[in-house]
Design a protein around this motif. Structure first.
Motif, mmCIF file in Angstrom:
data_model
loop_
_atom_site.group_PDB
_atom_site.id
_atom_site.type_symbol
_atom_site.label_atom_id
_atom_site.label_comp_id
_atom_site.label_asym_id
_atom_site.label_seq_id
_atom_site.Cartn_x
_atom_site.Cartn_y
_atom_site.Cartn_z
ATOM 1 N N VAL A 9 7.437 -15.434 -15.083
ATOM 2 C CA VAL A 9 7.001 -16.035 -13.782
ATOM 3 C C VAL A 9 7.243 -17.542 -13.526
ATOM 4 N N ILE A 10 7.202 -18.217 -14.818
ATOM 5 C CA ILE A 10 7.418 -19.680 -14.814
ATOM 6 C C ILE A 10 9.043 -19.825 -14.736
ATOM 7 N N LYS A 11 9.660 -19.119 -15.202
ATOM 8 C CA LYS A 11 11.235 -19.215 -15.104
ATOM 9 C C LYS A 11 11.602 -18.717 -13.338
ATOM 10 N N ALA A 12 11.093 -18.024 -12.993
ATOM 11 C CA ALA A 12 11.470 -17.938 -11.507
ATOM 12 C C ALA A 12 10.856 -18.973 -10.800
ATOM 13 N N ALA A 13 9.895 -19.280 -10.791
ATOM 14 C CA ALA A 13 9.218 -20.399 -10.191
ATOM 15 C C ALA A 13 10.107 -21.858 -10.232
ATOM 16 N N LEU A 14 10.536 -21.963 -11.362
ATOM 17 C CA LEU A 14 11.386 -23.118 -11.469
ATOM 18 C C LEU A 14 12.753 -23.050 -10.756
ATOM 19 N N GLN A 15 13.112 -21.807 -10.851
ATOM 20 C CA GLN A 15 14.526 -21.394 -10.174
ATOM 21 C C GLN A 15 14.417 -21.492 -8.779
ATOM 22 N N TYR A 16 13.354 -21.146 -8.205
ATOM 23 C CA TYR A 16 13.322 -21.507 -6.633
ATOM 24 C C TYR A 16 12.526 -22.632 -6.548
ATOM 25 N N LYS A 58 0.731 -1.250 -0.105
ATOM 26 C CA LYS A 58 0.021 0.030 0.139
ATOM 27 C C LYS A 58 0.765 1.212 -0.193
ATOM 28 N N GLY A 59 0.262 2.385 -0.899
ATOM 29 C CA GLY A 59 1.110 3.466 -0.521
ATOM 30 C C GLY A 59 2.089 3.511 -1.926
ATOM 31 N N LEU A 60 2.326 2.833 -2.545
ATOM 32 C CA LEU A 60 3.179 2.615 -3.667
ATOM 33 C C LEU A 60 2.356 3.504 -4.766
ATOM 34 N N GLN A 61 3.413 4.285 -5.660
ATOM 35 C CA GLN A 61 2.508 5.212 -6.610
ATOM 36 C C GLN A 61 2.541 4.435 -7.966
ATOM 37 N N ARG A 62 3.210 3.387 -8.158
ATOM 38 C CA ARG A 62 3.201 2.620 -9.264
ATOM 39 C C ARG A 62 3.002 1.130 -9.067
ATOM 40 N N GLU A 63 2.315 0.454 -10.185
ATOM 41 C CA GLU A 63 1.814 -0.741 -9.979
ATOM 42 C C GLU A 63 3.105 -1.649 -10.033
ATOM 43 N N VAL A 64 2.994 -2.628 -9.231
ATOM 44 C CA VAL A 64 4.080 -3.683 -9.116
ATOM 45 C C VAL A 64 3.151 -5.083 -8.850
ATOM 46 N N PHE A 65 4.114 -5.996 -9.478
ATOM 47 C CA PHE A 65 3.443 -7.444 -9.493
ATOM 48 C C PHE A 65 4.512 -8.345 -8.470
ATOM 49 N N LEU A 66 4.103 -8.833 -7.564
ATOM 50 C CA LEU A 66 4.835 -9.405 -6.573
ATOM 51 C C LEU A 66 4.395 -10.837 -6.525
ATOM 52 N N VAL A 67 5.374 -11.700 -6.410
ATOM 53 C CA VAL A 67 5.126 -13.210 -6.293
ATOM 54 C C VAL A 67 5.482 -13.916 -4.788
ATOM 55 N N LEU A 68 4.852 -14.791 -4.296
ATOM 56 C CA LEU A 68 5.298 -15.391 -3.027
ATOM 57 C C LEU A 68 5.539 -16.796 -3.687
#
Length: 224
Positions: free
Chosen positions: A157-164, A118-128
């Motif tokens: 997203v797929i690349k990061a998920a496989l990396q972790y 909250k409070g961010l002025q630009r949109e971001v997409f975060l993944v847990l």
């Protein structure tokens, strides 16, 4: 009125010790944080005036350095102290998510994400990124957008998920407009991500949108 003129059991610190922090108003909690007032204004009165001028606690906690320092009695020292307190709260919630099975409580995830986004002025997409027991491996902001949109690329997203080596994911993004309701574009990209991740046997547990002090869960809406 000086704080010492208030009956002892009604003073913020004493009230917190006897009744718990949850019994205090926003102004009383801030008064403990401020510690002192200014000439002619005690800490509680100062806190209430600051809340009034900033249009509430949420706006105060999200205020920029410049905006915060323009408030009566505020300055860089109090701003840095407040930011440190907010970061401690974030880390406390994050520790809980790392120790526990994340998806046992949508509320705990939402509480953390509201502090984070909250409070961010630009949109971001975060993944847990979660393991097979739905425990948090790590989190990462994968995409940053403009004030009204973020470009989300499923392959990244797929690349990061496989990396972790993640077994499942929770998505989150913010709406700087303050409106937490999912748009049609939000629904479309979520479905696209679910389809792509299913090809590598990774589940999407939720997509949480944060707008202002509110959050909306796709899972609770039956959209996942």
């Amino acid at each position: 009125m000086r704080l010492m003129d208030i009956p002892e059991q009604q003073r913020p610190r004493e009230k917190l010790l006897s009744q718990g922090a949850q019994s205090l108003s926003d102004a009383e909690l801030l008064a403990i944080f401020f510690r002192t007032g200014i000439r002619g204004v005690n800490a509680i009165e100062l806190a209430q005036q600051v809340l009034n001028h900033s249009q509430g606690l949420s706006a105060l906690l999200s205020a920029s350095h410049d905006d915060f320092c323009q408030l009566m009695g505020m300055g860089t020292a109090k701003y840095t102290q407040l930011q440190a307190a907010i970061e401690l709260a974030k880390r406390h919630l994050l520790c809980d998510l790392q120790r526990e099975t994340v998806f046992t409580s949508v509320q705990s995830v939402s509480d953390y994400l509201k502090l984070e986004l909250k409070g961010l002025q630009r949109e971001v997409f975060l993944v847990l990124f979660l393991d097979s027991q739905n425990r948090l491996i790590t989190q990462e902001i994968l995409f940053r957008g403009t004030l009204d949109a973020a470009s989300v690329y499923p392959r990244e997203v797929i690349k990061a998920a496989l990396q972790y080596n993640a077994a499942s994911l929770i998505f989150a993004h913010n709406h700087p407009s303050g409106v937490a309701e999912p748009s049609q574009a939000d629904k479309l990209i979520t479905n696209k991500l679910i389809q792509g991740l299913s090809l590598v046997d990774i589940r999407v547990l939720d997509h949480i949108i944060v707008g202002g002090s509110q959050s909306v869960s796709f899972a609770e809406l039956g959209l996942i």
